[in-house]
Motif scaffolding. Structure first.
Motif, PDB file in Angstrom:
ATOM      1  N   LEU A 132       0.668  -0.546   0.222  1.00 52.34           N
ATOM      2  CA  LEU A 132       0.080  -0.187  -0.140  1.00 52.34           C
ATOM      3  C   LEU A 132       0.929   1.489  -0.261  1.00 52.34           C
ATOM      4  N   GLY A 133       2.298   1.033   1.211  1.00 51.70           N
ATOM      5  CA  GLY A 133       2.652   2.678   0.927  1.00 51.70           C
ATOM      6  C   GLY A 133       3.230   2.776  -0.645  1.00 51.70           C
ATOM      7  N   ILE A 134       4.602   1.843  -1.158  1.00 52.53           N
ATOM      8  CA  ILE A 134       4.711   1.320  -2.365  1.00 52.53           C
ATOM      9  C   ILE A 134       3.723   2.371  -3.648  1.00 52.53           C
ATOM     10  N   SER A 135       2.226   1.372  -3.792  1.00 46.35           N
ATOM     11  CA  SER A 135       1.505   2.334  -4.400  1.00 46.35           C
ATOM     12  C   SER A 135       0.771   3.486  -4.000  1.00 46.35           C
ATOM     13  N   THR A 136       0.754   4.010  -3.002  1.00 51.46           N
ATOM     14  CA  THR A 136       0.681   5.640  -2.338  1.00 51.46           C
ATOM     15  C   THR A 136       1.815   6.428  -3.076  1.00 51.46           C
ATOM     16  N   LEU A 137       3.451   6.349  -3.053  1.00 50.56           N
ATOM     17  CA  LEU A 137       4.272   6.961  -3.546  1.00 50.56           C
ATOM     18  C   LEU A 137       4.686   7.039  -4.845  1.00 50.56           C
ATOM     19  N   ARG A 138       3.654   5.817  -5.371  1.00 54.11           N
ATOM     20  CA  ARG A 138       3.680   5.788  -7.117  1.00 54.11           C
ATOM     21  C   ARG A 138       2.487   6.750  -7.322  1.00 54.11           C
ATOM     22  N   THR A 139       1.019   6.767  -6.651  1.00 52.78           N
ATOM     23  CA  THR A 139       0.404   7.608  -7.242  1.00 52.78           C
ATOM     24  C   THR A 139       0.902   8.683  -6.915  1.00 52.78           C
ATOM     25  N   LEU A 140       2.180   9.619  -5.987  1.00 50.90           N
ATOM     26  CA  LEU A 140       2.617  11.398  -5.733  1.00 50.90           C
ATOM     27  C   LEU A 140       3.196  11.006  -7.091  1.00 50.90           C
ATOM     28  N   PHE A 141       3.956  10.723  -8.360  1.00 49.29           N
ATOM     29  CA  PHE A 141       4.480   9.996  -9.105  1.00 49.29           C
ATOM     30  C   PHE A 141       4.333  10.480 -10.537  1.00 49.29           C
ATOM     31  N   SER A 142       2.564   9.917 -10.043  1.00 52.38           N
ATOM     32  CA  SER A 142       1.423  10.368 -11.104  1.00 52.38           C
ATOM     33  C   SER A 142       1.164  11.781 -10.601  1.00 52.38           C
ATOM     34  N   VAL A 143       0.947  11.813  -9.480  1.00 55.80           N
ATOM     35  CA  VAL A 143      -0.266  13.156  -9.352  1.00 55.80           C
ATOM     36  C   VAL A 143       0.960  14.679 -10.387  1.00 55.80           C
ATOM     37  N   ALA A 144       2.288  14.408 -10.117  1.00 54.82           N
ATOM     38  CA  ALA A 144       3.326  15.370 -10.382  1.00 54.82           C
ATOM     39  C   ALA A 144       3.602  15.281 -12.204  1.00 54.82           C
ATOM     40  N   TRP A 145       2.716  14.218 -12.665  1.00 55.51           N
ATOM     41  CA  TRP A 145       3.154  14.153 -14.140  1.00 55.51           C
ATOM     42  C   TRP A 145       1.911  15.184 -14.458  1.00 55.51           C
ATOM     43  N   VAL A 146       0.814  14.578 -13.647  1.00 57.53           N
ATOM     44  CA  VAL A 146      -0.086  15.764 -14.141  1.00 57.53           C
ATOM     45  C   VAL A 146      -0.202  16.931 -14.306  1.00 57.53           C
ATOM     46  N   LEU A 256      -8.400   9.097 -13.401  1.00 57.21           N
ATOM     47  CA  LEU A 256      -9.140   7.903 -13.266  1.00 57.21           C
ATOM     48  C   LEU A 256      -8.240   7.047 -12.076  1.00 57.21           C
ATOM     49  N   GLU A 257      -6.808   7.442 -13.038  1.00 58.85           N
ATOM     50  CA  GLU A 257      -5.942   6.360 -12.177  1.00 58.85           C
ATOM     51  C   GLU A 257      -5.250   6.497 -10.970  1.00 58.85           C
ATOM     52  N   ILE A 258      -5.418   7.761 -10.829  1.00 56.12           N
ATOM     53  CA  ILE A 258      -5.261   8.083  -9.448  1.00 56.12           C
ATOM     54  C   ILE A 258      -5.757   7.224  -8.188  1.00 56.12           C
ATOM     55  N   PRO A 259      -7.142   7.475  -8.459  1.00 59.28           N
ATOM     56  CA  PRO A 259      -7.386   6.853  -6.933  1.00 59.28           C
ATOM     57  C   PRO A 259      -8.184   5.648  -7.499  1.00 59.28           C
ATOM     58  N   LEU A 260      -7.669   5.022  -8.660  1.00 58.32           N
ATOM     59  CA  LEU A 260      -7.693   3.423  -8.358  1.00 58.32           C
ATOM     60  C   LEU A 260      -6.698   3.135  -7.727  1.00 58.32           C
ATOM     61  N   MET A 261      -5.332   3.387  -8.247  1.00 59.82           N
ATOM     62  CA  MET A 261      -4.107   3.038  -8.177  1.00 59.82           C
ATOM     63  C   MET A 261      -4.229   2.853  -6.629  1.00 59.82           C
ATOM     64  N   LEU A 262      -4.794   4.017  -5.738  1.00 56.94           N
ATOM     65  CA  LEU A 262      -4.653   3.721  -3.889  1.00 56.94           C
ATOM     66  C   LEU A 262      -5.597   2.826  -3.955  1.00 56.94           C
ATOM     67  N   GLY A 263      -7.457   2.803  -4.233  1.00 57.06           N
ATOM     68  CA  GLY A 263      -7.809   1.387  -4.256  1.00 57.06           C
ATOM     69  C   GLY A 263      -6.967   0.057  -5.080  1.00 57.06           C
ATOM     70  N   PHE A 264      -6.658  -0.479  -5.583  1.00 61.89           N
ATOM     71  CA  PHE A 264      -5.038  -1.094  -5.923  1.00 61.89           C
ATOM     72  C   PHE A 264      -4.495  -1.261  -4.782  1.00 61.89           C
ATOM     73  N   GLY A 316       1.388   0.540 -10.290  1.00 61.08           N
ATOM     74  CA  GLY A 316       1.235   1.150  -9.168  1.00 61.08           C
ATOM     75  C   GLY A 316       1.358  -0.800  -8.099  1.00 61.08           C
ATOM     76  N   LEU A 317       1.710  -2.056  -9.424  1.00 55.86           N
ATOM     77  CA  LEU A 317       1.529  -3.018  -7.789  1.00 55.86           C
ATOM     78  C   LEU A 317       2.760  -3.647  -8.269  1.00 55.86           C
ATOM     79  N   GLY A 318       3.295  -3.403  -9.492  1.00 55.89           N
ATOM     80  CA  GLY A 318       4.320  -4.140 -10.272  1.00 55.89           C
ATOM     81  C   GLY A 318       6.049  -3.848  -9.662  1.00 55.89           C
ATOM     82  N   ILE A 319       5.820  -2.883  -8.410  1.00 49.94           N
ATOM     83  CA  ILE A 319       7.381  -2.516  -8.227  1.00 49.94           C
ATOM     84  C   ILE A 319       7.688  -3.953  -7.056  1.00 49.94           C
ATOM     85  N   SER A 320       6.116  -3.421  -5.946  1.00 50.12           N
ATOM     86  CA  SER A 320       5.886  -4.314  -5.072  1.00 50.12           C
ATOM     87  C   SER A 320       6.035  -5.748  -4.829  1.00 50.12           C
TER      88      SER A 320
END
Length: 399
Positions: A132-146, A256-264, A316-320
């Motif tokens: 969950l932590g890795i996915s959340t950090l990955r989401t922050l990277f995506s937010v920066a790209w938005v 849509l990716e951002i909430p889905l990434m957190l959800g996964f 979002g989950l490939g790394i973890s």
């Protein structure tokens, strides 16, 4: 641990902004500012990701052997600072190419090594919440790209490439300061490596399983890259839309990716990362099937939840997932997965050339086939693990 998570979050935002400021406009920079022709531009765009893969591979092997990850993060941030600062003023093609295959390639290791550092920090707290932590950090990277590319476009239009690369250099400087000031070195070379095993014999999956997983992620990432490249032209030439409509579709997917990434990430508390990733690849198969047969822009827009779910699960989950498989080698595990995206960018280029020749609908047909192959490879990886008699020594395995 909690005192490190906020600085880590700031690091991912800064790295994401720096990458998003220069990445989308590299071809434009080479064309308008450097005045490189088509051949030299193509050579540059191939050399950059190839150098990134090679350098990440080398750093990934070194990073898990000694407790030097913090030093590697600082070195990568300083390399990014030097590389972007020099690019802000240099306009000689060969000098820029040399900077790209050295300093910029080294700066690219910030992404995987930051995730490896985060894994060690999260694993020392609550291992069950690491994914969950890795996915959340990955989401922050995506937010920066938005927000990064639109802001970079405004800066570029007002002041030119010198300012965009200068802003990226500032982000790298901030990253270096964050690491130096707030991120101490993690306790060991691999954080969660079992203490009863020699350093060179940490548990890893069989070589066949690793090959199938990496190959599966690579073809899925190739499909995703190809589809993104083809979307603006597909919308304008095949579906009768405009570039603005294509931008709205891509923006919808990103939103849509951002909430889905957190959800996964949250679902990993109840389901395995592997299962969720397979669901994501199935969504990718469904999306490309719909896109390949779409007769209107509305159909393509309506399919974006499938596309976003696929990206959220795989990215979002490939790394973890790989870190879980190689708990004693977070640096190598993260690098293996992040390199699949870079490799996918390289492999997508000739496929895009075919789509240019035979129609952009072909891009989605090829993406559909690639995702189907990726699904088969990832499903087969479990059988390779079951069939293996015992894990091989980590020192003998390739990255």
């Amino acid at each position: 641990m909690s005192r490190r998570l906020f600085p880590l979050a700031l690091t991912f935002v800064a790295v994401g902004i720096s990458a998003s400021f220069v990445g989308p406009y590299l071809a434009l920079f080479l064309s308008d500012a450097v005045h490189a022709g088509p051949i030299r531009t193509t050579a540059f765009l191939i050399a950059a990701p190839v150098a990134g893969v090679v350098v990440s591979w080398l750093i990934g092997r070194v990073s898990d052997r000694r407790p030097i990850r913090r030093k590697l993060l600082i070195a990568a941030a300083l390399a990014g600072l030097a590389g972007t600062a020099l690019t802000a003023v240099v306009r000689d093609y060969w000098v820029l190419l040399a900077l790209t295959v050295t300093l910029t390639a080294l700066a690219g290791t910030l992404f995987p090594q930051s995730f490896a550092y985060a894994r060690q920090v999260l694993q020392s707290g609550d291992p069950k919440r690491a994914a969950l932590g890795i996915s959340t950090l990955r989401t922050l990277f995506s937010v920066a790209w938005v927000g990064g590319p639109p802001l970079a476009a405004l800066v570029l239009a007002a002041h030119g490439f010198g300012w965009t690369y200068g802003f990226a250099a500032i982000m790298y400087a901030i990253t270096a300061l964050i690491v130096i000031r707030w991120l101490p070195e993690v306790g060991g070379a691999s954080g969660d490596r079992p203490t009863d095993l020699p350093d060179t014999i940490a548990p890893v999956p069989p070589r066949a399983m690793l090959f199938l997983i990496v190959a599966g992620f690579t073809v899925v990432q190739t499909a995703g890259t190809l589809a993104v490249q083809a979307t603006p032209l597909y919308v304008s030439t095949e579906l009768g839309g405009t570039v603005r409509a294509a931008g709205l579709i891509l923006g919808l997917c990103a939103a849509l990716e951002i909430p889905l990434m957190l959800g996964f990430g949250a679902l990993t508390m109840r389901m395995s990362s592997r299962t969720l990733i397979l669901i994501g690849v199935c969504c990718a198969v469904g999306y490309h099937a719909v896109a390949a047969s779409a007769g209107s822009i509305r159909v393509l827009a309506a399919a974006q939840p499938l596309n976003a779910a696929a990206i959220a699960a795989v990215s979002g989950l490939g790394i973890s997932y790989m870190q879980d498989l190689m708990p004693g080698h977070p640096g190598r595990a993260t690098t293996m997965i992040t390199n699949t995206f870079t490799t996918g960018q390289i492999l997508a280029a000739p496929a895009f050339g075919l789509a240019q020749t035979y129609g952009y609908r072909l891009a989605y047909v090829l993406s559909l086939a690639l995702c189907a192959v990726g699904l088969v490879l990832l499903v087969s990886a479990r059988r390779a693990r079951v069939a293996a008699p015992e894990p091989e020594p980590a020192a003998l395995l390739p990255l």
